[in-house]
Motif scaffolding. Structure first.
Motif, PDB file in Angstrom:
ATOM      1  N   TYR A  63       3.467   0.255   3.310  1.00 36.72           N
ATOM      2  CA  TYR A  63       3.148  -0.733   3.947  1.00 36.72           C
ATOM      3  C   TYR A  63       3.071  -2.305   3.125  1.00 36.72           C
ATOM      4  O   TYR A  63       2.291  -2.071   2.300  1.00 36.72           O
ATOM      5  CB  TYR A  63       1.984  -0.702   5.081  1.00 36.72           C
ATOM      6  CG  TYR A  63       2.604   0.179   6.095  1.00 36.72           C
ATOM      7  CD1 TYR A  63       3.021  -0.289   7.467  1.00 36.72           C
ATOM      8  CD2 TYR A  63       2.184   1.694   6.081  1.00 36.72           C
ATOM      9  CE1 TYR A  63       3.327   0.428   8.585  1.00 36.72           C
ATOM     10  CE2 TYR A  63       2.506   2.478   7.123  1.00 36.72           C
ATOM     11  CZ  TYR A  63       3.041   1.835   8.140  1.00 36.72           C
ATOM     12  OH  TYR A  63       3.368   2.668   9.491  1.00 36.72           O
ATOM     13  N   ARG A  68      -7.229  -4.380   8.027  1.00 36.44           N
ATOM     14  CA  ARG A  68      -5.605  -4.488   8.257  1.00 36.44           C
ATOM     15  C   ARG A  68      -5.283  -5.533   9.433  1.00 36.44           C
ATOM     16  O   ARG A  68      -5.836  -5.373  10.644  1.00 36.44           O
ATOM     17  CB  ARG A  68      -4.861  -3.287   8.609  1.00 36.44           C
ATOM     18  CG  ARG A  68      -3.279  -3.609   8.837  1.00 36.44           C
ATOM     19  CD  ARG A  68      -2.641  -2.231   9.329  1.00 36.44           C
ATOM     20  NE  ARG A  68      -2.405  -1.512   7.967  1.00 36.44           N
ATOM     21  CZ  ARG A  68      -1.626  -0.309   8.170  1.00 36.44           C
ATOM     22  NH1 ARG A  68      -1.545   0.368   9.434  1.00 36.44           N
ATOM     23  NH2 ARG A  68      -1.545   0.450   7.125  1.00 36.44           N
ATOM     24  N   ALA A 108       0.956  -5.751   9.353  1.00 41.37           N
ATOM     25  CA  ALA A 108       1.512  -4.602   8.303  1.00 41.37           C
ATOM     26  C   ALA A 108       2.749  -4.421   8.874  1.00 41.37           C
ATOM     27  O   ALA A 108       3.179  -4.594   9.909  1.00 41.37           O
ATOM     28  CB  ALA A 108       0.602  -3.535   8.348  1.00 41.37           C
ATOM     29  N   GLU A 119       0.717  -5.244   3.488  1.00 41.70           N
ATOM     30  CA  GLU A 119      -0.302  -5.632   4.603  1.00 41.70           C
ATOM     31  C   GLU A 119      -0.962  -6.905   4.361  1.00 41.70           C
ATOM     32  O   GLU A 119      -1.058  -7.184   3.314  1.00 41.70           O
ATOM     33  CB  GLU A 119      -1.434  -4.459   4.257  1.00 41.70           C
ATOM     34  CG  GLU A 119      -1.056  -3.084   4.610  1.00 41.70           C
ATOM     35  CD  GLU A 119      -2.010  -1.948   4.565  1.00 41.70           C
ATOM     36  OE1 GLU A 119      -2.285  -0.974   5.371  1.00 41.70           O
ATOM     37  OE2 GLU A 119      -2.634  -2.044   3.487  1.00 41.70           O
ATOM     38  N   ASP A 123       0.766  -1.109   0.013  1.00 33.61           N
ATOM     39  CA  ASP A 123       0.134   0.063  -0.070  1.00 33.61           C
ATOM     40  C   ASP A 123       0.870   1.101  -0.072  1.00 33.61           C
ATOM     41  O   ASP A 123       1.350   1.813   0.986  1.00 33.61           O
ATOM     42  CB  ASP A 123      -0.862  -0.029   1.190  1.00 33.61           C
ATOM     43  CG  ASP A 123      -2.183   1.085   1.133  1.00 33.61           C
ATOM     44  OD1 ASP A 123      -1.924   1.913   0.195  1.00 33.61           O
ATOM     45  OD2 ASP A 123      -3.216   0.981   1.798  1.00 33.61           O
ATOM     46  N   LEU A 125      -4.799  -8.273   4.688  1.00 37.78           N
ATOM     47  CA  LEU A 125      -6.116  -7.789   5.101  1.00 37.78           C
ATOM     48  C   LEU A 125      -7.103  -8.772   5.044  1.00 37.78           C
ATOM     49  O   LEU A 125      -6.900  -9.765   4.477  1.00 37.78           O
ATOM     50  CB  LEU A 125      -6.455  -6.696   3.958  1.00 37.78           C
ATOM     51  CG  LEU A 125      -5.392  -5.480   3.744  1.00 37.78           C
ATOM     52  CD1 LEU A 125      -5.627  -4.816   2.377  1.00 37.78           C
ATOM     53  CD2 LEU A 125      -5.255  -4.551   4.707  1.00 37.78           C
ATOM     54  N   THR A 158     -10.388  -5.127   3.509  1.00 33.41           N
ATOM     55  CA  THR A 158     -10.000  -3.940   3.649  1.00 33.41           C
ATOM     56  C   THR A 158      -9.612  -3.819   5.183  1.00 33.41           C
ATOM     57  O   THR A 158      -8.948  -2.862   5.433  1.00 33.41           O
ATOM     58  CB  THR A 158     -11.095  -2.827   3.254  1.00 33.41           C
ATOM     59  OG1 THR A 158     -12.216  -3.128   4.101  1.00 33.41           O
ATOM     60  CG2 THR A 158     -11.237  -2.776   1.879  1.00 33.41           C
TER      61      THR A 158
END
Length: 189
Positions: free
Chosen positions: A111, A126, A129, A113, A105, A115, A124
């Motif tokens: 980051y 998190r 991370a 991540e 991202d 998700l 979406t």
């Protein structure tokens, strides 16, 4: 099955031995059919780069894919996902379980991540991370070491012994375990 005659694709002005080809094969049933795309590697030699099976399996660098997508990269880089903004790989299922995603991202500072999201929803939330700038690891939930049901931010369990070790490679180095309430130091041990 036996590979059928091929369709050769080339550019005018090049020898016919430097052409690419597409071949098909059937072995009695549609599920056993095969379509192979090959690229020229020199005079009359080819490298099979893409295979489509009647079962729906796809092979990249793999002529007998055993899964819906099987990639054989040999000894070179694996799979790259590029985006002008943020790279994203979504992992969906149809069994009503949460969906997962892996993201690089750019919008949140670079980051990497992990998700999650509810079934049928883009992931979406998190879950984990790593900051690409400084290596900080972010985990919004509890962490369990030796347990599958952590009851605190850090829950360490050992069947015979539990030990947390803090050490330094330097001599005469101060080693401390510090406790805080918000930003107020409560003590160091």
């Amino acid at each position: 099955g036996t590979l059928a005659d091929a369709i050769f694709i080339g550019q005018s002005g090049f020898p016919t031995s430097y052409r690419n080809k597409i071949q098909s094969s059937t072995s009695g049933t549609a599920a056993n059919s095969k379509l192979i795309f090959s690229l020229s590697t020199g005079a009359s030699s080819f490298a099979d780069v893409l295979t489509l099976l009647g079962s729906g399996n796809v092979g990249i660098g793999q002529t007998a894919p055993g899964a819906k997508l099987e990639v054989n990269v040999g000894n070179v880089d694996g799979i790259r996902i590029r985006s002008s903004n943020s790279g994203y790989l979504r992992l969906y299922n149809s069994a009503g379980y949460p969906n997962w995603g892996l993201a690089n991202d750019y919008n949140t500072g670079g980051y990497f991540e992990v998700l999650s999201g509810a079934s049928g929803v883009d992931p979406t939330t998190r879950r984990f991370a790593i900051n690409g700038s400084n290596g900080d690891v972010l985990i919004p939930g509890n962490v369990g070491i030796g347990t599958t049901g952590p009851g605190a931010k850090l829950d360490v369990y050992g069947a015979t012994e539990s030990e947390i070790r803090i050490s330094s490679g330097a001599t005469n180095e101060n080693i401390a375990l510090k406790f805080y309430e918000n930003t107020t130091a409560l003590g160091a041990y």
